[in-house]
Design an enzyme around this catalytic site. Structure first.
Site, PDB file in Angstrom:
ATOM      1  N   LYS A   1       0.840  -1.215   0.000  1.00 20.90           N
ATOM      2  CA  LYS A   1       0.000   0.000   0.000  1.00 20.90           C
ATOM      3  C   LYS A   1       0.872   1.262   0.000  1.00 20.90           C
ATOM      4  O   LYS A   1       0.601   2.204  -0.736  1.00 20.90           O
ATOM      5  CB  LYS A   1      -0.930   0.022   1.232  1.00 20.90           C
ATOM      6  CG  LYS A   1      -1.787  -1.216   1.377  1.00 20.90           C
ATOM      7  CD  LYS A   1      -2.766  -1.103   2.526  1.00 20.90           C
ATOM      8  CE  LYS A   1      -2.147  -0.932   3.886  1.00 20.90           C
ATOM      9  NZ  LYS A   1      -1.381  -2.053   4.426  1.00 20.90           N
TER      10      LYS A   1
ATOM     11  N   ARG B   1      -9.085  -0.212   9.937  1.00 20.78           N
ATOM     12  CA  ARG B   1      -8.566  -1.535  10.277  1.00 20.78           C
ATOM     13  C   ARG B   1      -9.675  -2.432  10.829  1.00 20.78           C
ATOM     14  O   ARG B   1      -9.461  -3.617  11.029  1.00 20.78           O
ATOM     15  CB  ARG B   1      -7.507  -1.436  11.379  1.00 20.78           C
ATOM     16  CG  ARG B   1      -6.174  -0.882  10.945  1.00 20.78           C
ATOM     17  CD  ARG B   1      -5.312  -1.980  10.368  1.00 20.78           C
ATOM     18  NE  ARG B   1      -3.941  -2.082  10.797  1.00 20.78           N
ATOM     19  CZ  ARG B   1      -2.931  -1.344  10.378  1.00 20.78           C
ATOM     20  NH1 ARG B   1      -3.114  -0.343   9.576  1.00 20.78           N
ATOM     21  NH2 ARG B   1      -1.703  -1.596  10.773  1.00 20.78           N
TER      22      ARG B   1
ATOM     23  N   ARG C   1      11.928  -5.852   4.698  1.00 19.00           N
ATOM     24  CA  ARG C   1      11.644  -4.428   4.473  1.00 19.00           C
ATOM     25  C   ARG C   1      12.606  -3.553   5.279  1.00 19.00           C
ATOM     26  O   ARG C   1      12.875  -3.828   6.440  1.00 19.00           O
ATOM     27  CB  ARG C   1      10.195  -4.132   4.878  1.00 19.00           C
ATOM     28  CG  ARG C   1       9.829  -2.667   4.736  1.00 19.00           C
ATOM     29  CD  ARG C   1       8.348  -2.470   4.655  1.00 19.00           C
ATOM     30  NE  ARG C   1       7.679  -2.611   5.939  1.00 19.00           N
ATOM     31  CZ  ARG C   1       6.382  -2.384   6.106  1.00 19.00           C
ATOM     32  NH1 ARG C   1       5.627  -2.038   5.064  1.00 19.00           N
ATOM     33  NH2 ARG C   1       5.824  -2.535   7.284  1.00 19.00           N
TER      34      ARG C   1
ATOM     35  N   ARG D   1      11.863  -1.615  11.006  1.00 16.21           N
ATOM     36  CA  ARG D   1      10.901  -1.232  12.035  1.00 16.21           C
ATOM     37  C   ARG D   1      10.843  -2.315  13.116  1.00 16.21           C
ATOM     38  O   ARG D   1      10.922  -3.497  12.801  1.00 16.21           O
ATOM     39  CB  ARG D   1       9.508  -1.057  11.405  1.00 16.21           C
ATOM     40  CG  ARG D   1       9.340   0.254  10.678  1.00 16.21           C
ATOM     41  CD  ARG D   1       8.104   0.311   9.821  1.00 16.21           C
ATOM     42  NE  ARG D   1       6.904  -0.281  10.395  1.00 16.21           N
ATOM     43  CZ  ARG D   1       5.714  -0.276   9.781  1.00 16.21           C
ATOM     44  NH1 ARG D   1       5.578   0.288   8.591  1.00 16.21           N
ATOM     45  NH2 ARG D   1       4.674  -0.837  10.347  1.00 16.21           N
TER      46      ARG D   1
ATOM     47  N   ARG E   1       0.691  -9.341  13.993  1.00 18.64           N
ATOM     48  CA  ARG E   1      -0.008  -8.287  13.231  1.00 18.64           C
ATOM     49  C   ARG E   1      -0.915  -8.908  12.173  1.00 18.64           C
ATOM     50  O   ARG E   1      -2.017  -8.437  11.920  1.00 18.64           O
ATOM     51  CB  ARG E   1       1.004  -7.350  12.560  1.00 18.64           C
ATOM     52  CG  ARG E   1       1.698  -6.436  13.543  1.00 18.64           C
ATOM     53  CD  ARG E   1       2.922  -5.791  12.931  1.00 18.64           C
ATOM     54  NE  ARG E   1       2.614  -4.855  11.858  1.00 18.64           N
ATOM     55  CZ  ARG E   1       3.493  -4.483  10.935  1.00 18.64           C
ATOM     56  NH1 ARG E   1       4.716  -4.958  10.926  1.00 18.64           N
ATOM     57  NH2 ARG E   1       3.150  -3.625   9.994  1.00 18.64           N
TER      58      ARG E   1
HETATM   59  P1  AMP Z   1       1.150   0.084   9.722  1.00 19.20           P
HETATM   60  O1  AMP Z   1       2.268   1.045   9.526  1.00 19.20           O
HETATM   61  O2  AMP Z   1      -0.095   0.485   8.968  1.00 19.20           O
HETATM   62  O3  AMP Z   1       1.545  -1.344   9.463  1.00 19.20           O
HETATM   63  O4  AMP Z   1       0.733   0.163  11.281  1.00 19.20           O
HETATM   64  C1  AMP Z   1       1.648  -0.171  12.300  1.00 19.20           C
HETATM   65  C2  AMP Z   1       0.928  -0.279  13.636  1.00 19.20           C
HETATM   66  O5  AMP Z   1       0.306   0.972  13.955  1.00 19.20           O
HETATM   67  C3  AMP Z   1      -0.204  -1.288  13.699  1.00 19.20           C
HETATM   68  O6  AMP Z   1       0.262  -2.598  13.973  1.00 19.20           O
HETATM   69  C4  AMP Z   1      -1.049  -0.725  14.846  1.00 19.20           C
HETATM   70  O7  AMP Z   1      -0.450  -0.979  16.109  1.00 19.20           O
HETATM   71  C5  AMP Z   1      -0.948   0.765  14.599  1.00 19.20           C
HETATM   72  N1  AMP Z   1      -2.021   1.251  13.684  1.00 19.20           N
HETATM   73  C6  AMP Z   1      -1.885   1.737  12.412  1.00 19.20           C
HETATM   74  N2  AMP Z   1      -3.076   2.087  11.879  1.00 19.20           N
HETATM   75  C7  AMP Z   1      -3.998   1.815  12.834  1.00 19.20           C
HETATM   76  C8  AMP Z   1      -5.413   1.934  12.895  1.00 19.20           C
HETATM   77  N3  AMP Z   1      -6.128   2.382  11.849  1.00 19.20           N
HETATM   78  N4  AMP Z   1      -6.033   1.572  14.048  1.00 19.20           N
HETATM   79  C9  AMP Z   1      -5.346   1.109  15.110  1.00 19.20           C
HETATM   80  N5  AMP Z   1      -4.005   0.946  15.121  1.00 19.20           N
HETATM   81  C10 AMP Z   1      -3.323   1.286  13.999  1.00 19.20           C
END
Ligand code: AMP
Length: 210
Positions: free
Chosen positions: A14, A87, A124, A157, A168
């Site tokens: 994405k 999410r 990554r 990360r 996740r």
């Molecule tokens: P991402 O960078 O989108 O993979 O998000 C990394 C982490 O941020 C996730 O595993 C969640 O802990 C938190 N996170 C990101 N977006 C959301 C969301 N829309 N709602 C809740 N937690 C989020």
């Protein structure tokens, strides 16, 4: 042009596709993960709490994420790509009612096999702000460990470690089904096979925008 909602497991591409669409089509990209990481880098009390949740692979509270999102979008001015939000079904409904209001949108589902994703994510590497993304196998930087664009050090990360990734994925799989149904019933869901090359996926997305 419509706003875009990108739905897909962590590592489904994405962020990479968003970057191309920003450069070529002038979209603004809003990633709730990036907004949360920015909060963490401030080392505030809130940031520390967020880091605790994120490092376990869990979701941060809906209330907090929506506040961050509302503070960072201006739908009157720009077309957005929403990345990493919604999410869960509660977030999808809030996005409709409290953020998008009557703005038009298309939801695009990035479909990829879980094991492929684990391989992608463990390889990554990103800049600290998450703006430049590499993959050691498929898209390595020209100089090992350094960003091609800014020259800064690339990092892995904390939540891209295998154990956290699997957690996740589980969280993602448990909550995303109803989100897909929600957009499907509205007739605004498109699906792409995100295992294809970056360029092929991009071409598919462009077809939806035409
Ligand atoms: P991402 O960078 O989108 O993979 O998000 C990394 C982490 O941020 C996730 O595993 C969640 O802990 C938190 N996170 C990101 N977006 C959301 C969301 N829309 N709602 C809740 N937690 C989020």
């Amino acid at each position: 042009m419509k706003n875009l909602i990108f739905i897909g497991a962590p590592g489904s591409g994405k962020g990479t596709q968003s970057k191309k669409l920003m450069e070529d089509k002038g979209f603004k990209h809003v990633s709730t993960g990036d907004l949360l990481r920015a909060e963490i880098s401030k080392k505030s009390k809130l940031g520390l709490e967020i880091k605790g949740v994120m490092d376990e692979g869990k979701l941060v509270s809906d209330e907090l994420v929506i506040k961050l999102l509302q503070a960072n979008v201006d739908l009157k001015k720009y077309k957005y790509i929403f990345d990493g939000y919604p999410r869960n079904i509660a977030q999808a409904k809030t996005l409709d009612s409290a953020v998008l209001d009557k703005s038009e949108y298309l939801a695009i589902y990035f479909k990829v096999d879980t094991e492929k994703l684990v391989e992608r994510l463990t390889n990554r590497r990103v800049t600290a702000d998450g703006k430049h993304i590499y993959n050691l196998l498929t898209n390595p930087p020209k100089v090992a460990g350094k960003c091609d664009v800014t020259g800064e050090a690339l990092i892995q990360r904390d939540d891209d470690k295998e154990e956290v990734i699997r957690k996740r994925m589980k969280v993602y799989e448990e909550s995303i089904g109803p989100v897909l149904d929600f957009y499907s019933k509205k007739g605004s869901l498109k699906q792409i096979s995100a295992e294809k090359s970056v360029d092929k996926v991009y071409t598919e997305i462009l077809k939806f925008l035409a």
